[in-house]
Design an enzyme around this catalytic site. Structure first.
Site, PDB file in Angstrom:
ATOM      1  N   HIS A 128       1.288   5.224  11.457  1.00 34.40           N
ATOM      2  CA  HIS A 128       1.335   4.188  10.896  1.00 34.40           C
ATOM      3  C   HIS A 128       1.674   3.592   9.660  1.00 34.40           C
ATOM      4  O   HIS A 128       1.146   4.687   8.796  1.00 34.40           O
ATOM      5  CB  HIS A 128       0.133   3.369  10.220  1.00 34.40           C
ATOM      6  CG  HIS A 128      -0.777   2.016   9.804  1.00 34.40           C
ATOM      7  ND1 HIS A 128      -1.324   1.526  10.693  1.00 34.40           N
ATOM      8  CD2 HIS A 128      -0.390   1.599   9.528  1.00 34.40           C
ATOM      9  CE1 HIS A 128      -1.295   0.390  10.026  1.00 34.40           C
ATOM     10  NE2 HIS A 128      -1.294  -0.174   9.146  1.00 34.40           N
ATOM     11  N   HIS A 167       4.482   1.839   6.679  1.00 27.26           N
ATOM     12  CA  HIS A 167       5.360   0.444   6.891  1.00 27.26           C
ATOM     13  C   HIS A 167       6.701   1.071   6.176  1.00 27.26           C
ATOM     14  O   HIS A 167       6.360   1.747   4.963  1.00 27.26           O
ATOM     15  CB  HIS A 167       4.464  -0.225   5.994  1.00 27.26           C
ATOM     16  CG  HIS A 167       3.303  -1.173   6.190  1.00 27.26           C
ATOM     17  ND1 HIS A 167       3.602  -2.294   6.787  1.00 27.26           N
ATOM     18  CD2 HIS A 167       1.901   0.067   6.555  1.00 27.26           C
ATOM     19  CE1 HIS A 167       2.033  -2.375   7.195  1.00 27.26           C
ATOM     20  NE2 HIS A 167       1.449  -1.510   7.632  1.00 27.26           N
ATOM     21  N   HIS A 193      -2.915  -4.944  13.199  1.00 32.42           N
ATOM     22  CA  HIS A 193      -3.826  -4.346  11.886  1.00 32.42           C
ATOM     23  C   HIS A 193      -5.128  -5.669  12.509  1.00 32.42           C
ATOM     24  O   HIS A 193      -4.856  -6.369  12.598  1.00 32.42           O
ATOM     25  CB  HIS A 193      -3.326  -4.817  10.491  1.00 32.42           C
ATOM     26  CG  HIS A 193      -2.126  -4.259   9.741  1.00 32.42           C
ATOM     27  ND1 HIS A 193      -1.244  -3.507  10.848  1.00 32.42           N
ATOM     28  CD2 HIS A 193      -2.576  -3.600   8.856  1.00 32.42           C
ATOM     29  CE1 HIS A 193      -0.575  -3.395   9.608  1.00 32.42           C
ATOM     30  NE2 HIS A 193      -1.205  -2.577   8.998  1.00 32.42           N
ATOM     31  N   GLU A 200      -9.904  -4.036   8.961  1.00 29.82           N
ATOM     32  CA  GLU A 200      -9.851  -3.277   8.068  1.00 29.82           C
ATOM     33  C   GLU A 200      -9.551  -3.999   7.010  1.00 29.82           C
ATOM     34  O   GLU A 200     -11.159  -3.218   5.994  1.00 29.82           O
ATOM     35  CB  GLU A 200      -7.822  -2.922   7.673  1.00 29.82           C
ATOM     36  CG  GLU A 200      -7.997  -1.975   6.080  1.00 29.82           C
ATOM     37  CD  GLU A 200      -6.304  -2.438   5.551  1.00 29.82           C
ATOM     38  OE1 GLU A 200      -5.630  -4.366   5.757  1.00 29.82           O
ATOM     39  OE2 GLU A 200      -6.177  -1.677   4.822  1.00 29.82           O
ATOM     40  N   ASP A 244       0.477   4.702   5.839  1.00 36.74           N
ATOM     41  CA  ASP A 244       0.442   3.139   5.333  1.00 36.74           C
ATOM     42  C   ASP A 244       1.765   2.976   4.665  1.00 36.74           C
ATOM     43  O   ASP A 244       2.413   2.615   5.238  1.00 36.74           O
ATOM     44  CB  ASP A 244      -0.932   3.140   5.230  1.00 36.74           C
ATOM     45  CG  ASP A 244      -1.801   1.255   5.321  1.00 36.74           C
ATOM     46  OD1 ASP A 244      -0.092   0.689   5.899  1.00 36.74           O
ATOM     47  OD2 ASP A 244      -2.671   1.080   4.977  1.00 36.74           O
TER      48      ASP A 244
END
Ligand code: ADE
Ligand code: ZN
Length: 349
Positions: free
Chosen positions: A19, A21, A207, A210, A288
């Site tokens: 995970h 980006h 996702h 969250e 992330d």
């Protein structure tokens, strides 16, 4: 912080990062370099002070501010070289953390919106991926995600995934979904794109759960065919959902520092990670958007070891889980498992 021995052990563990980006992994140093390359100023980012720390360079207080910053960082990406450079810069940082494989999320629609053509993105990402493997021995594969509030991005994002598969065969593992989660039934218009993607061999990797509760996770599973969930930490609010995720083997990508920074949980000590594991769920740790959350994957392992008093056995099993929950080629997984077994436990006390 963990003892030096435990920290060295964590770094040495062969790990997969599931995970992460790409745009959210651009460091302040890299953002400044790109902005200078193109003579740009970036709103909200201090480009003049090379000594400014990450928080000063990348300030935000809530999810809306985080997204504004994200857009500002993305706005310094123009040429194939820019995209290749941020991929290679990320690869260097991954390999220094013992990461041998990563599934990296990239948002084509963000750049389409900025009027960037597919060509520099396709070329730059493919070139960066090649450099990552050849120069740094880290294998990267892509998840191309749609921003929830822009369902019109679904078709261009899927087309981008197809174009990348044609350009760099086997480099795409999935279609993702990110952004604000606060509107109900927002996945309905995305159902067809995800069904198409799955029919073409891509995995649904959204996702969910969250920024909103279990209902978003149910939608991700039922409507999009999710096989792994980005975050998903709020599943604990619905025991039937926990049971479904557990029995179907749908793993979570848990990013503790991200959750604290975006106020999903009040503190690391109160993070549900131990309860997710106690509930029998499969999960891996992720970073992330590492510079934005002042972290990286090694730091995530260190922080949870510290917060929950976890020792080598638990950390080793988290690293093994990250390999097993990835879509890496079987030979690489076998090699990483062999390397993991060869890492000696740290000397205690
Ligand atoms: N895009 C990048 N990071 C994200 C996150 N943590 N949640 C939703 N969308 C994102
Ligand atoms: Zn994310």
């Amino acid at each position: 912080m963990p003892s030096p021995d435990l920290a060295a052990f964590i770094r040495a563990l062969p790990k997969a990062e599931l995970h992460l980006h790409l745009e959210g992994s651009v460091t302040p140093v890299m953002a400044r370099r790109l902005a200078r390359r193109h003579g740009l100023s970036l709103p909200g980012i201090d480009l003049d002070d090379d000594s400014a720390d990450v928080r000063q360079a990348f300030p935000f207080v809530d999810f809306a501010g985080f997204l504004r910053l994200y857009l500002a960082i993305a706005s310094c990406l123009h040429t194939a070289e820019d995209f290749a450079d941020i991929v290679e810069d990320l690869a260097e940082r991954l390999v220094a953390q013992g990461v041998g494989y990563a599934e990296v999320t990239f948002t084509p629609g963000l750049h389409h919106h900025r009027k960037i053509d597919n060509q520099p993105m396709l070329e730059g990402l493919a070139q960066g991926r090649r450099r990552a493997l050849e120069r740094h021995d880290v294998m990267l594969r892509w998840v191309f995600d749609i921003v929830r509030i822009f369902p019109d991005q679904a078709t261009p994002t899927l087309d981008f995934a197809r174009a990348m598969q044609a350009h760099d065969s086997g480099s795409v593992v999935g279609l993702g979904l990110a952004g604000p989660e606060d509107r109900p039934h927002e996945v309905a218009p995305l159902r067809d794109a995800f069904a198409q993607a799955r029919a073409e061999g891509l995995h649904a990797l959204p996702h969910a759960g969250e920024l909103a509760g279990p209902e978003r996770i149910w939608e991700a599973v039922r409507d999009l065919g999710a096989v792994r969930i980005g975050h998903g930490v709020r599943c604990l609010e619905d025991p039937a959902l926990v049971e479904h995720l557990r029995t179907e083997g749908i793993a979570l990508e848990v990013c503790p520092s991200s959750n604290v920074c975006l106020s999903v949980v009040p503190s690391l000590a109160e993070h549900p990670l131990p309860r997710l594991l106690d509930a029998g769920l499969s999960l891996s740790l992720g970073s992330d958007d590492p510079p934005l959350f002042e972290t990286d994957l090694v730091t995530e392992y260190e922080r949870v070891a510290d917060a929950f008093g976890w020792g080598p056995q638990r950390l080793r099993s988290l690293a093994a889980a990250s390999i097993d929950q990835s879509f890496m080629p079987a030979e690489r997984a076998a090699a990483m498992h062999r390397a993991l077994a060869a890492v000696a436990d740290p000397v205690v006390g």
